[in-house]
Design an enzyme around this catalytic site. Structure first.
Site, short mmCIF file in Angstrom:
data_model
loop_
_atom_site.label_atom_id
_atom_site.label_comp_id
_atom_site.label_asym_id
_atom_site.label_seq_id
_atom_site.Cartn_x
_atom_site.Cartn_y
_atom_site.Cartn_z
N ASP A 199 97.23 29.90 11.48
CA ASP A 199 96.73 28.55 11.23
C ASP A 199 97.64 27.81 10.24
O ASP A 199 97.93 26.63 10.42
CB ASP A 199 95.31 28.59 10.66
CG ASP A 199 94.29 29.21 11.60
OD1 ASP A 199 94.51 29.19 12.83
OD2 ASP A 199 93.27 29.71 11.09
N ASP A 210 89.96 35.30 10.98
CA ASP A 210 90.29 34.48 9.81
C ASP A 210 89.95 35.27 8.56
O ASP A 210 89.02 36.08 8.56
CB ASP A 210 89.50 33.17 9.83
CG ASP A 210 89.99 32.20 10.90
OD1 ASP A 210 91.19 32.23 11.22
OD2 ASP A 210 89.16 31.42 11.39
#
Length: 167
Positions: free
Chosen positions: A142, A124
């Site tokens: 995401d 991330d």
């Protein structure tokens, strides 16, 4: 003479491939360019690049579960992607309201599966914040999953209202 079947929406899997490509390209950039756990401001007071890792699911759900969650979330993502691909095969090519959200979820899910299998976690790197309030870090995969899920919900809701009015 036999009638030609209607072309399916499987062509929309090209959108999934674009999502996977952008996701993996961005994560390769992050891994080669950004320091771990160090904010790099993009828009001061709102957006940082912030390299971090997630062994769980959304919002780090089950990230400290001991390792089994890697296989659970991998199997879940592959299963959901397979189901959505099956639904795409039953969807008319021109039905973009169904096809685009399905393709986005598939691309995002597979992008994160690749991370889990290659690294044992998801990379991330997008961090949004206002003052001391920080949104959990996320990535392009995401974003595609969330956008696709919102599309499935909204288009399903509006299509349901439209069909009730027609009936």
């Amino acid at each position: 003479m036999s009638q030609r079947p209607n072309p399916s929406a499987l062509i929309w899997l090209l959108l999934s491939a674009v999502v996977i490509g952008l996701d993996q390209w961005s994560k390769a950039w992050v891994l080669s360019s950004l320091p771990e756990y160090t904010p790099v401001p993009v828009i001061d007071g709102f957006w940082n690049w912030y390299r971090t890792y997630n062994t769980g699911a959304a919002f780090s759900f089950l990230s400290d579960a001991g390792g089994w969650q890697l296989w659970f979330f991998t199997a879940l993502a592959v299963g959901i992607s397979g189901l959505l691909a099956f639904w795409l095969s039953r969807t008319a090519r021109g039905d973009w309201r169904s096809a685009v959200p399905y393709a986005l979820v598939i691309g995002g899910a597979i992008g994160n599966v690749i991370d889990r299998l290659m690294h044992g976690h998801v990379v991330d790197f997008i961090q949004w914040y206002v003052g001391e309030h920080t949104w959990p870090s996320f990535n392009i995969a995401d974003s595609a999953i969330v956008g696709g899920a919102i599309g499935i919900a909204l288009f399903g809701l509006f299509d349901g209202k439209r069909s009730r009015k027609a009936g």
